[in-house]
Design an enzyme around this catalytic site. Sequence first.
Site, short mmCIF file in Angstrom:
data_model
loop_
_atom_site.label_atom_id
_atom_site.label_comp_id
_atom_site.label_asym_id
_atom_site.label_seq_id
_atom_site.Cartn_x
_atom_site.Cartn_y
_atom_site.Cartn_z
N PHE A 20 -7.88 -6.18 2.66
CA PHE A 20 -6.74 -6.80 3.33
C PHE A 20 -7.14 -7.40 4.68
O PHE A 20 -6.74 -8.50 5.04
CB PHE A 20 -5.62 -5.78 3.53
N GLY A 21 -7.95 -6.64 5.45
CA GLY A 21 -8.33 -7.10 6.78
C GLY A 21 -9.34 -8.23 6.72
O GLY A 21 -9.12 -9.31 7.27
N GLU A 176 3.37 8.56 -6.27
CA GLU A 176 3.53 7.46 -7.23
C GLU A 176 2.84 7.79 -8.56
O GLU A 176 3.38 7.51 -9.63
CB GLU A 176 3.00 6.16 -6.62
N GLN A 324 -0.61 -3.30 6.28
CA GLN A 324 -0.05 -4.14 7.34
C GLN A 324 -0.86 -4.08 8.64
O GLN A 324 -0.99 -5.09 9.34
CB GLN A 324 1.41 -3.73 7.62
C1 FAD Z 1 -4.25 4.04 -4.23
C2 FAD Z 1 -3.86 3.43 -2.90
C3 FAD Z 1 -2.55 3.03 -2.68
C4 FAD Z 1 -2.19 2.45 -1.46
N1 FAD Z 1 -0.90 2.05 -1.29
C5 FAD Z 1 -0.56 1.43 -0.14
C6 FAD Z 1 0.76 0.94 0.04
O1 FAD Z 1 1.62 1.08 -0.83
N2 FAD Z 1 1.03 0.27 1.21
C7 FAD Z 1 0.09 0.09 2.19
O2 FAD Z 1 0.37 -0.52 3.22
N3 FAD Z 1 -1.15 0.57 2.05
C8 FAD Z 1 -1.50 1.22 0.90
N4 FAD Z 1 -2.76 1.70 0.76
C9 FAD Z 1 -3.71 1.56 1.87
C10 FAD Z 1 -4.24 0.15 1.96
O3 FAD Z 1 -4.74 -0.25 0.72
C11 FAD Z 1 -5.31 0.11 3.04
O4 FAD Z 1 -4.74 0.49 4.26
C12 FAD Z 1 -5.93 -1.26 3.15
O5 FAD Z 1 -6.58 -1.61 1.96
C13 FAD Z 1 -6.92 -1.31 4.31
O6 FAD Z 1 -7.49 -2.59 4.36
P1 FAD Z 1 -8.98 -2.79 4.88
O7 FAD Z 1 -9.20 -4.26 4.90
O8 FAD Z 1 -9.18 -2.02 6.10
O9 FAD Z 1 -9.90 -2.11 3.77
P2 FAD Z 1 -9.95 -2.35 2.21
O10 FAD Z 1 -8.80 -3.14 1.72
O11 FAD Z 1 -10.18 -1.02 1.62
O12 FAD Z 1 -11.26 -3.24 2.01
C14 FAD Z 1 -12.52 -2.78 2.29
C15 FAD Z 1 -13.52 -3.67 1.57
O13 FAD Z 1 -14.82 -3.39 2.06
C16 FAD Z 1 -15.75 -3.38 0.99
N5 FAD Z 1 -16.88 -2.54 1.43
C17 FAD Z 1 -16.83 -1.29 1.94
N6 FAD Z 1 -18.05 -0.86 2.30
C18 FAD Z 1 -18.90 -1.88 1.99
C19 FAD Z 1 -20.31 -2.03 2.13
N7 FAD Z 1 -21.08 -1.08 2.69
N8 FAD Z 1 -20.88 -3.18 1.70
C20 FAD Z 1 -20.13 -4.17 1.15
N9 FAD Z 1 -18.77 -4.07 1.02
C21 FAD Z 1 -18.18 -2.94 1.44
C22 FAD Z 1 -14.95 -2.82 -0.17
O14 FAD Z 1 -15.51 -3.21 -1.41
C23 FAD Z 1 -13.57 -3.42 0.07
O15 FAD Z 1 -13.42 -4.66 -0.60
C24 FAD Z 1 -3.17 2.28 -0.45
C25 FAD Z 1 -4.48 2.68 -0.68
C26 FAD Z 1 -4.83 3.24 -1.89
C27 FAD Z 1 -6.25 3.67 -2.15
#
Ligand code: FAD
Length: 438
Positions: A20-21, A176, A324
């Site tokens: 997401f980020g 869920e 978010q």
């Molecule tokens: C089952 C589940 C249900 C959820 N439900 C909700 C919800 O209903 N509402 C809500 O707001 N949030 C929910 N969340 C939380 C939400 O998904 C996270 O807060 C959000 O994804 C965080 O975004 P991010 O960009 O920080 O990390 P992420 O979206 O997790 O993305 C991280 C990315 O980094 C990549 N990555 C990691 N390490 C490496 C590496 N060393 N080398 C290369 N690539 C790497 C991964 O492949 C991934 O694509 C849920 C999470 C889960 C697991």
Amino acid sequence: MKINIPETDQERIVIVGGGFGGLTLARKLAKSNYQIVLIDRNNFHQFQPLFYQVAMAGLEPSSILFPLRKTFHRYDNVYIRVAEVTGIKLAEKRLETSLGICNFDHLIIATGADTNFFGNQQIADKAIPMKSVSEALFLRNTILNDYEIALSTTDFDDRQGYIDIVIVGGGPTGVEVAGALAEMRKNVLPKDYPELDCSEIDIYLVQSSPQLLKGMSEAASEKALEFLTELGVKVILNNRVVSYDGEFVEMKDGSRIQSRKVIWAAGITGSLIPGLPEGSVTYGNRLKVNRYNEVEGVDNVYALGDIAYMEEEEYPQGHPQVAQVAIQQAKQLADNFKKRAAGKEMKEFSYRDLGSMATIGRRLAVVDLPNWKFQGTFAWFVWLFVHLFAILGSRNKLVVFINWVWNYLFYDQSLRLIIRTGAPWKKMDDVIDEGERG
Ligand SMILES: Cc1cc2nc3c(=O)[nH]c(=O)nc-3n(C[C@H](O)[C@H](O)[C@H](O)COP(=O)(O)OP(=O)(O)OC[C@H]3O[C@@H](n4cnc5c(N)ncnc54)[C@H](O)[C@@H]3O)c2cc1C
């Protein structure tokens, strides 16, 4: 070996993580005068909030995934690499990846979080997490496979082991999953497995604290408990799982539950990349950042989303690890990079809480908006709408919408397929023996 990206006059921003980020940031910066390198171990973005529907055979994985390259067709300053990032060399301003070395001018760490087993290796080996679409698929295969095995298991206790499920963690994911399994037991399994007595299937949800959905309102917690109890889920509060050997779950109070499936949704820990100073890491393996998402103690390195720990007056213990926060931080950081390039003053990040929600079952959900908290049928429609709106890609939205309407009208998911991955040439027994039941 180098990762092979052209060196240009543009400053290079390397983003690790297309979640997401990271993806939001890359999209916002695609129109800028920076060179953007987006690295992820997968070539797709995953919509994690709907993993549980993939695991429960309600949605195809492809409908909640979005190919990273598709987003950037029109931008020649964006480079994508599908690679594992394994280390950071700060002094040289370079990353080590499975495809080779990648230099950066600015590094953004958006690697999210991974499952936290709290150091219990036995549980890590035997329980099933749900932090990636592969794990969600693995869970789907395991559940369906175990029902197939249960049909031919005549011993009552053995059969219970195959059909009962323990879910650990009473946050949104645990709630869920428990609700979806209970709906499946009521509406789907009796049709698919008429030889099984589905009333014998026990679904346990274990939560260490006195209430479910801890970060939400009291009304949401209470309603979630009420809805789950009505659906026949055995909710165990104030207790914790201390060990699991693949057959028996052992609880802190000494009680035991027999189950070959434990779904672990009890916590997360930041996905750190080695190479940053220890002082930059704080609670939950997160990276300490200031209000501009700059990682403390290092230059030109930023973190956002689940991996970042930022304190605000209203969030003295950091932000919740939700989508978010990651999206809003990414937008602000992109804006700040543009301001920086234009010689303007950067702006501090402030989180705007848009609310939280969880669905428990058919027409059962809980929603906490900043000024309005409601539960039940209307909350369920709000949950459906918000999630449909948030999924990336028009095709995905349409497919998910059709699936949901179909499931709603016909009480049926059409995707109960056991599609083996990994080692198709092996016999099913070998695969099961190796604990690789997918
Ligand atoms: C089952 C589940 C249900 C959820 N439900 C909700 C919800 O209903 N509402 C809500 O707001 N949030 C929910 N969340 C939380 C939400 O998904 C996270 O807060 C959000 O994804 C965080 O975004 P991010 O960009 O920080 O990390 P992420 O979206 O997790 O993305 C991280 C990315 O980094 C990549 N990555 C990691 N390490 C490496 C590496 N060393 N080398 C290369 N690539 C790497 C991964 O492949 C991934 O694509 C849920 C999470 C889960 C697991």
